[in-house]
Design a protein around this motif. Structure first.
Motif, PDB file in Angstrom:
ATOM      1  N   ALA A 100       0.851  -1.197   0.000  1.00 25.59           N
ATOM      2  CA  ALA A 100       0.000   0.000   0.000  1.00 25.59           C
ATOM      3  C   ALA A 100       0.882   1.239   0.000  1.00 25.59           C
ATOM      4  N   VAL A 101       1.060   1.815  -1.187  1.00 29.25           N
ATOM      5  CA  VAL A 101       1.901   3.007  -1.288  1.00 29.25           C
ATOM      6  C   VAL A 101       1.045   4.263  -1.469  1.00 29.25           C
ATOM      7  N   ALA A 102      -0.202   4.079  -1.870  1.00 28.71           N
ATOM      8  CA  ALA A 102      -1.070   5.226  -2.173  1.00 28.71           C
ATOM      9  C   ALA A 102      -1.203   6.156  -0.978  1.00 28.71           C
ATOM     10  N   ASP A 106      -7.855  10.580   4.026  1.00 28.20           N
ATOM     11  CA  ASP A 106      -8.455  10.039   5.247  1.00 28.20           C
ATOM     12  C   ASP A 106      -9.948  10.369   5.330  1.00 28.20           C
ATOM     13  N   PRO A 133     -12.606   4.508   4.272  1.00 33.35           N
ATOM     14  CA  PRO A 133     -12.118   3.217   4.765  1.00 33.35           C
ATOM     15  C   PRO A 133     -10.590   3.190   4.749  1.00 33.35           C
ATOM     16  N   ASP A 134      -9.995   2.499   5.716  1.00 32.97           N
ATOM     17  CA  ASP A 134      -8.543   2.296   5.722  1.00 32.97           C
ATOM     18  C   ASP A 134      -8.254   1.003   4.949  1.00 32.97           C
ATOM     19  N   PHE A 154       3.194   1.980   3.920  1.00 35.59           N
ATOM     20  CA  PHE A 154       4.072   3.135   3.801  1.00 35.59           C
ATOM     21  C   PHE A 154       3.615   4.200   4.774  1.00 35.59           C
ATOM     22  N   ALA A 156       4.472   8.455   5.380  1.00 39.36           N
ATOM     23  CA  ALA A 156       5.231   9.696   5.252  1.00 39.36           C
ATOM     24  C   ALA A 156       4.965  10.482   6.522  1.00 39.36           C
ATOM     25  N   GLU A 157       5.994  10.711   7.292  1.00 42.73           N
ATOM     26  CA  GLU A 157       5.829  11.465   8.536  1.00 42.73           C
ATOM     27  C   GLU A 157       6.639  12.753   8.413  1.00 42.73           C
ATOM     28  N   LYS A 168       3.034   2.963  13.979  1.00 41.21           N
ATOM     29  CA  LYS A 168       2.068   2.778  12.884  1.00 41.21           C
ATOM     30  C   LYS A 168       2.061   1.336  12.397  1.00 41.21           C
ATOM     31  N   LYS A 171       0.007  -0.594  14.902  1.00 45.74           N
ATOM     32  CA  LYS A 171      -1.405  -0.219  14.853  1.00 45.74           C
ATOM     33  C   LYS A 171      -2.088  -0.832  13.628  1.00 45.74           C
TER      34      LYS A 171
HETATM   35  N1  CTP Z   1      -3.757   3.738   3.928  1.00 46.65           N
HETATM   36  C1  CTP Z   1      -4.795   3.081   3.307  1.00 46.65           C
HETATM   37  N2  CTP Z   1      -6.057   3.589   3.376  1.00 46.65           N
HETATM   38  C2  CTP Z   1      -6.308   4.734   4.054  1.00 46.65           C
HETATM   39  C3  CTP Z   1      -5.248   5.415   4.693  1.00 46.65           C
HETATM   40  C4  CTP Z   1      -3.974   4.896   4.607  1.00 46.65           C
HETATM   41  O1  CTP Z   1      -4.579   2.026   2.689  1.00 46.65           O
HETATM   42  N3  CTP Z   1      -7.548   5.203   4.106  1.00 46.65           N
HETATM   43  C5  CTP Z   1      -2.400   3.160   3.875  1.00 46.65           C
HETATM   44  C6  CTP Z   1      -1.407   3.964   3.056  1.00 46.65           C
HETATM   45  O2  CTP Z   1      -1.396   3.521   1.715  1.00 46.65           O
HETATM   46  C7  CTP Z   1      -0.104   3.654   3.776  1.00 46.65           C
HETATM   47  C8  CTP Z   1      -0.507   3.436   5.214  1.00 46.65           C
HETATM   48  O3  CTP Z   1      -1.909   3.134   5.188  1.00 46.65           O
HETATM   49  O4  CTP Z   1       0.448   2.447   3.326  1.00 46.65           O
HETATM   50  C9  CTP Z   1      -0.254   4.550   6.157  1.00 46.65           C
HETATM   51  O5  CTP Z   1      -0.910   5.717   5.713  1.00 46.65           O
HETATM   52  P1  CTP Z   1      -0.815   7.025   6.598  1.00 46.65           P
HETATM   53  O6  CTP Z   1      -1.639   8.104   5.985  1.00 46.65           O
HETATM   54  O7  CTP Z   1       0.633   7.294   6.892  1.00 46.65           O
HETATM   55  O8  CTP Z   1      -1.458   6.510   7.980  1.00 46.65           O
HETATM   56  P2  CTP Z   1      -2.836   6.746   8.652  1.00 46.65           P
HETATM   57  O9  CTP Z   1      -3.201   5.466   9.322  1.00 46.65           O
HETATM   58  O10 CTP Z   1      -3.845   7.304   7.703  1.00 46.65           O
HETATM   59  O11 CTP Z   1      -2.502   7.781   9.814  1.00 46.65           O
HETATM   60  P3  CTP Z   1      -2.207   9.394   9.744  1.00 46.65           P
HETATM   61  O12 CTP Z   1      -2.538   9.894   8.374  1.00 46.65           O
HETATM   62  O13 CTP Z   1      -3.076   9.970  10.799  1.00 46.65           O
HETATM   63  O14 CTP Z   1      -0.735   9.515  10.089  1.00 46.65           O
END
Ligand code: CTP
Ligand code: CA
Length: 229
Positions: A100-102, A106, A133-134, A154, A156-157, A168, A171
């Protein structure tokens, strides 16, 4: 030519990758997106293909060419991306790896308009948001029983990468998480990444995204090998 010298460390493996930003509509001509270029995800798709994998790339809107030999499915919103990912995962034969790089939005606009919003005197449109959805967490949860596909996330912080990256990974419930310091690397051709797994973290120093993608592919292949022993 270069590819032919690469070891086929993922030969016969099926790899599903999400890449790029998502686009969440406000109305038919406007939307909310982010600065992800898709370069890192596309580089991983190319590197996995070079390593002999059958690669499916589910991509948000980008300006990039599809890597040679890669199957690409275009989507816009996070919900469409989730549907496309689920469709591929439900298809036989099974996927071995999910990366999951996308940069998935949120939130989406809950009250998107079916028609173009007109300027109406001085009234401003009021956007309401709903959580998306995550995708990664859902795939990780549904595959936690069988252990497949092997999930790679992935992150990006903008600060505290080592601390946030490790947290992360836990979690999301995934075996491998790749961290980078963003958003400075968005759209750039180079990156530096940190791999987080159950035994700690490893830094892959600054290099081109393609070089890092090749290193990541071999790290994934090593871990897959250990799993199937
Ligand atoms: N990701 C995903 N679906 C989402 C949000 C994130 O599949 N709705 C995946 C991204 O592709 C990435 C990972 O989760 O591989 C982490 O995304 P990130 O945005 O860093 O983490 P979040 O859990 O959304 O936390 P936050 O943005 O609050 O740091
Ligand atoms: Ca997020």
């Amino acid at each position: 030519l270069v590819a032919s010298f690469q070891a086929k460390v993922l030969y016969g493996k099926r790899v599903l990758i999400t890449a790029g930003p998502t686009y969440e509509a406000i109305d038919p001509v406007r939307g909310i997106t982010n600065l992800s270029s898709g370069k890192m995800g596309y580089a991983i798709a190319r590197a996995a293909r070079e390593a002999g994998a059958e690669v499916t790339l589910v991509s948000g809107p980008t300006a990039l060419a599809t890597p040679h030999g890669v199957r690409r499915i275009d989507v816009q919103s996070a919900q469409q991306m989730l549907q496309a990912v689920q469709a591929v995962l439900n298809d036989a034969p099974a996927q071995h790896v999910f990366v999951a790089v996308a940069a998935v939005a949120d939130w989406r606009v809950e009250n998107a308009s079916a028609h173009k919003i007109k300027k109406d005197g001085s009234a401003m449109p009021e956007l309401k948001f709903a959580p998306n959805p995550d995708i990664l967490a859902q795939v990780a949860a549904t595959t936690s029983l069988s252990g497949w596909p092997y999930c790679v996330g992935f992150a990006a912080e903008s600060e505290n990468l080592i601390e946030y990256g490790a947290a992360k990974r836990e979690k999301k419930g995934i075996p491998l998480l790749v961290g980078n310091i963003g958003p400075q690397t968005f759209g750039q051709d180079e990156n530096a990444i940190v791999l987080f797994d159950e035994s700690g973290h490893t830094v892959l120093p600054r290099a081109s995204k393609l070089e890092l993608a090749r290193q990541l592919v071999s790290e994934i292949a090593k871990r897959l090998e250990r799993r199937s022993l």
